[in-house]
Design a protein around this motif. Structure first.
Motif, PDB file in Angstrom:
ATOM      1  N   ALA A  88      -6.179  10.551 -12.195  1.00  0.00           N
ATOM      2  CA  ALA A  88      -5.955  10.187 -13.593  1.00  0.00           C
ATOM      3  C   ALA A  88      -6.266   8.718 -13.866  1.00  0.00           C
ATOM      4  CB  ALA A  88      -4.518  10.500 -13.991  1.00  0.00           C
ATOM      5  N   THR A  89      -6.837   8.019 -12.880  1.00  0.00           N
ATOM      6  CA  THR A  89      -7.132   6.575 -12.981  1.00  0.00           C
ATOM      7  C   THR A  89      -5.966   5.815 -13.613  1.00  0.00           C
ATOM      8  OG1 THR A  89      -8.319   6.847 -15.088  1.00  0.00           O
ATOM      9  CG2 THR A  89      -9.635   6.885 -13.052  1.00  0.00           C
ATOM     10  N   LEU A  90      -4.803   5.964 -12.994  1.00  0.00           N
ATOM     11  CA  LEU A  90      -3.593   5.360 -13.547  1.00  0.00           C
ATOM     12  C   LEU A  90      -3.480   3.886 -13.172  1.00  0.00           C
ATOM     13  CD1 LEU A  90      -0.993   8.208 -12.931  1.00  0.00           C
ATOM     14  CD2 LEU A  90      -2.369   7.741 -14.974  1.00  0.00           C
ATOM     15  N   PRO A  91      -2.837   3.099 -14.042  1.00  0.00           N
ATOM     16  CA  PRO A  91      -2.634   1.665 -13.769  1.00  0.00           C
ATOM     17  C   PRO A  91      -1.489   1.461 -12.774  1.00  0.00           C
ATOM     18  CG  PRO A  91      -1.632   2.226 -15.867  1.00  0.00           C
ATOM     19  CD  PRO A  91      -2.319   3.473 -15.377  1.00  0.00           C
ATOM     20  N   VAL A  92      -1.794   1.607 -11.496  1.00  0.00           N
ATOM     21  CA  VAL A  92      -0.802   1.529 -10.436  1.00  0.00           C
ATOM     22  C   VAL A  92      -1.285   0.562  -9.362  1.00  0.00           C
ATOM     23  CG1 VAL A  92       0.353   2.796  -8.587  1.00  0.00           C
ATOM     24  CG2 VAL A  92       0.003   3.892 -10.806  1.00  0.00           C
ATOM     25  N   VAL A  93      -0.372  -0.274  -8.889  1.00  0.00           N
ATOM     26  CA  VAL A  93      -0.633  -1.109  -7.721  1.00  0.00           C
ATOM     27  C   VAL A  93       0.349  -0.700  -6.642  1.00  0.00           C
ATOM     28  CG1 VAL A  93      -0.603  -3.443  -6.758  1.00  0.00           C
ATOM     29  CG2 VAL A  93      -1.546  -3.036  -9.053  1.00  0.00           C
ATOM     30  N   PHE A  94      -0.169  -0.181  -5.543  1.00  0.00           N
ATOM     31  CA  PHE A  94       0.646   0.149  -4.380  1.00  0.00           C
ATOM     32  C   PHE A  94       0.700  -1.080  -3.483  1.00  0.00           C
ATOM     33  CE2 PHE A  94      -1.054   4.330  -5.650  1.00  0.00           C
ATOM     34  CZ  PHE A  94       0.124   5.065  -5.725  1.00  0.00           C
ATOM     35  N   LEU A  95       1.864  -1.358  -2.938  1.00  0.00           N
ATOM     36  CA  LEU A  95       2.078  -2.551  -2.119  1.00  0.00           C
ATOM     37  C   LEU A  95       2.616  -2.130  -0.762  1.00  0.00           C
ATOM     38  CD1 LEU A  95       2.310  -5.690  -1.876  1.00  0.00           C
ATOM     39  CD2 LEU A  95       4.618  -5.458  -2.837  1.00  0.00           C
ATOM     40  N   SER A  96       1.855  -2.414   0.281  1.00  0.00           N
ATOM     41  CA  SER A  96       2.259  -2.014   1.626  1.00  0.00           C
ATOM     42  C   SER A  96       2.391  -3.235   2.528  1.00  0.00           C
ATOM     43  CB  SER A  96       1.238  -1.051   2.232  1.00  0.00           C
ATOM     44  OG  SER A  96       1.578  -0.741   3.568  1.00  0.00           O
ATOM     45  N   SER A  97       3.457  -3.239   3.327  1.00  0.00           N
ATOM     46  CA  SER A  97       3.597  -4.262   4.364  1.00  0.00           C
ATOM     47  C   SER A  97       4.128  -3.617   5.638  1.00  0.00           C
ATOM     48  CB  SER A  97       4.556  -5.371   3.909  1.00  0.00           C
ATOM     49  OG  SER A  97       5.833  -4.841   3.612  1.00  0.00           O
ATOM     50  N   SER A  98       3.978  -2.302   5.704  1.00  0.00           N
ATOM     51  CA  SER A  98       4.535  -1.578   6.839  1.00  0.00           C
ATOM     52  C   SER A  98       3.549  -0.618   7.478  1.00  0.00           C
ATOM     53  CB  SER A  98       5.762  -0.776   6.373  1.00  0.00           C
ATOM     54  OG  SER A  98       5.385   0.159   5.368  1.00  0.00           O
ATOM     55  N   GLY A  99       2.275  -0.766   7.147  1.00  0.00           N
ATOM     56  CA  GLY A  99       1.270   0.114   7.715  1.00  0.00           C
ATOM     57  C   GLY A  99       1.140   1.440   6.989  1.00  0.00           C
ATOM     58  N   ARG A 100       1.929   1.657   5.936  1.00  0.00           N
ATOM     59  CA  ARG A 100       1.840   2.910   5.179  1.00  0.00           C
ATOM     60  C   ARG A 100       0.763   2.748   4.119  1.00  0.00           C
ATOM     61  NH1 ARG A 100       7.802   5.059   3.723  1.00  0.00           N
ATOM     62  NH2 ARG A 100       6.601   6.949   3.321  1.00  0.00           N
ATOM     63  N   THR A 101      -0.473   2.844   4.520  1.00  0.00           N
ATOM     64  CA  THR A 101      -1.591   2.567   3.624  1.00  0.00           C
ATOM     65  C   THR A 101      -2.328   3.851   3.282  1.00  0.00           C
ATOM     66  OG1 THR A 101      -2.957   2.048   5.562  1.00  0.00           O
ATOM     67  CG2 THR A 101      -1.893   0.211   4.436  1.00  0.00           C
ATOM     68  N   GLU A 102      -1.638   4.758   2.592  1.00  0.00           N
ATOM     69  CA  GLU A 102      -2.263   5.994   2.162  1.00  0.00           C
ATOM     70  C   GLU A 102      -3.178   5.681   0.988  1.00  0.00           C
ATOM     71  OE1 GLU A 102       0.908   5.481   2.594  1.00  0.00           O
ATOM     72  OE2 GLU A 102       1.693   6.926   4.014  1.00  0.00           O
ATOM     73  N   GLY A 103      -4.255   4.919   1.257  1.00  0.00           N
ATOM     74  CA  GLY A 103      -5.068   4.397   0.176  1.00  0.00           C
ATOM     75  C   GLY A 103      -6.509   4.832   0.196  1.00  0.00           C
ATOM     76  N   ALA A 104      -6.807   5.978   0.819  1.00  0.00           N
ATOM     77  CA  ALA A 104      -8.179   6.453   0.868  1.00  0.00           C
ATOM     78  C   ALA A 104      -8.753   6.564  -0.537  1.00  0.00           C
ATOM     79  CB  ALA A 104      -8.246   7.804   1.575  1.00  0.00           C
ATOM     80  N   GLY A 105      -9.919   5.947  -0.736  1.00  0.00           N
ATOM     81  CA  GLY A 105     -10.566   6.036  -2.036  1.00  0.00           C
ATOM     82  C   GLY A 105     -10.133   4.991  -3.032  1.00  0.00           C
ATOM     83  N   MET A 106      -9.182   4.120  -2.669  1.00  0.00           N
ATOM     84  CA  MET A 106      -8.746   3.049  -3.564  1.00  0.00           C
ATOM     85  C   MET A 106      -9.296   1.710  -3.083  1.00  0.00           C
ATOM     86  SD  MET A 106      -4.725   3.640  -4.486  1.00  0.00           S
ATOM     87  CE  MET A 106      -4.164   3.763  -2.782  1.00  0.00           C
ATOM     88  N   PRO A 107      -9.515   0.757  -4.007  1.00  0.00           N
ATOM     89  CA  PRO A 107      -9.781  -0.600  -3.562  1.00  0.00           C
ATOM     90  C   PRO A 107      -8.582  -1.124  -2.776  1.00  0.00           C
ATOM     91  CG  PRO A 107     -10.248  -0.343  -5.905  1.00  0.00           C
ATOM     92  CD  PRO A 107      -9.530   0.887  -5.465  1.00  0.00           C
ATOM     93  N   VAL A 108      -8.837  -1.828  -1.694  1.00  0.00           N
ATOM     94  CA  VAL A 108      -7.762  -2.353  -0.854  1.00  0.00           C
ATOM     95  C   VAL A 108      -7.918  -3.866  -0.752  1.00  0.00           C
ATOM     96  CG1 VAL A 108      -6.663  -2.308   1.418  1.00  0.00           C
ATOM     97  CG2 VAL A 108      -7.682  -0.221   0.492  1.00  0.00           C
ATOM     98  N   LEU A 109      -6.875  -4.582  -1.106  1.00  0.00           N
ATOM     99  CA  LEU A 109      -6.873  -6.035  -1.014  1.00  0.00           C
ATOM    100  C   LEU A 109      -6.019  -6.445   0.178  1.00  0.00           C
ATOM    101  CD1 LEU A 109      -6.368  -6.949  -4.787  1.00  0.00           C
ATOM    102  CD2 LEU A 109      -8.479  -6.451  -3.574  1.00  0.00           C
ATOM    103  N   LEU A 110      -6.635  -7.067   1.169  1.00  0.00           N
ATOM    104  CA  LEU A 110      -5.910  -7.547   2.331  1.00  0.00           C
ATOM    105  C   LEU A 110      -5.440  -8.970   2.071  1.00  0.00           C
ATOM    106  CD1 LEU A 110      -8.215  -6.333   5.264  1.00  0.00           C
ATOM    107  CD2 LEU A 110      -6.220  -5.195   4.269  1.00  0.00           C
TER     108      LEU A 110
END
Length: 262
Positions: free
Chosen positions: A155-177
């Motif tokens: 749905a191309t939702l305005p969401v920012v996921f924030l990970s600091s524990s290795g839980r990076t279920e982010g396949a297909g999303m831009p990822v900012l390290l």
């Protein structure tokens, strides 16, 4: 998708050249110091049986605080769990209320599904708001996270996921390290991620990399922020003493409130 690697931009995202980076660093440092002091107090109270469910956040303060202070609170919304008290406190929540909620933390469902639903409403209402969703312990089960990510992408939702524990279920999303020990870097990465999600690009993942135990104390988030702030030459030792005294007083009041009738 290849991750986009960000370097600290020293506040460029809050106004470009000439922005008052020193003011931002003072705000970040004061909040970090307060969160660290309250965390120490909560650990003591845990030992006394007052906060048996408390999980200390030492070392993760820069991720929680840096991201929280990047939000536009008039339209954005964070969905921290009980394990991100620093984010709630940075956003103005009553510390005693936040820590009291930990007594029933095991019974609270993860907020990730609710957060994605909120982001859908924000998109439909055209508010320009974004949801910030930490992926720490308590965010939701693996199945809930996969569903939330899939929904946000579809749905191309305005969401920012924030990970600091290795839980990076982010396949297909831009990822900012980003360096998870540097509150300023986390802040700037979050601003960039929010702008990208707000533009209609869909969800973005911030992967805040935390330093290992061998990197301490040099990479202690509070030390890193203090070094950056001292480099601006806008504060002296008196500033840091005042911040410490204020945080101590707040911790004293917190202890008094939480131990009454405990």
């Amino acid at each position: 998708m290849t991750p986009t690697i960000l370097e600290p931009t020293l506040g460029a995202s809050i106004g470009g050249p000439g922005a008052d980076v020193a003011a931002l660093l003072r705000r970040l440092y004061r909040t970090l110091a307060t969160v660290r002091r309250l965390d120490r107090e909560a650990v003591v109270l845990r030992g006394h049986g007052v906060l048996p469910g408390y999980v200390d956040s030492r070392g993760r303060e820069a991720v929680q605080v840096g991201a929280a202070l990047a939000l536009q609170t008039s339209r954005d919304r964070a969905f921290p769990t009980a394990h991100e008290p620093g984010m709630s406190i940075a956003l103005g929540a009553d510390p005693a209320a936040v820590l009291r909620s930990l007594r029933g933390a095991d019974a609270v469902e993860g907020p990730v599904t609710h957060a994605v639903g909120w982001a859908l409403c924000a998109k439909l209402d055209r508010t320009g708001g974004c949801a910030l969703i930490p992926l720490g312990a308590g965010a939701g089960s693996a199945a809930e996270l996969r569903t939330a990510v899939t929904t946000a992408r579809a749905a191309t939702l305005p969401v920012v996921f924030l990970s600091s524990s290795g839980r990076t279920e982010g396949a297909g999303m831009p990822v900012l390290l980003v360096d998870g020990a540097d509150a300023l870097a986390v802040h700037d990465a979050t601003v960039k991620a929010l702008d990208l999600a707000r533009s209609g690009a869909g969800p973005v993942l911030i992967d805040a990399v935390l330093p290992g135990p061998s990197a301490w104390p040099a990479r202690d988030p509070l030390v890193v922020c203090e070094q950056r702030l001292r480099a601006t030459r806008t504060v002296d030792d008196g500033y840091f003493a005042e911040v410490a005294d204020t945080a101590d007083a707040l911790a004293d009041r917190l202890r008094a409130r939480l131990t009454v009738g405990a």
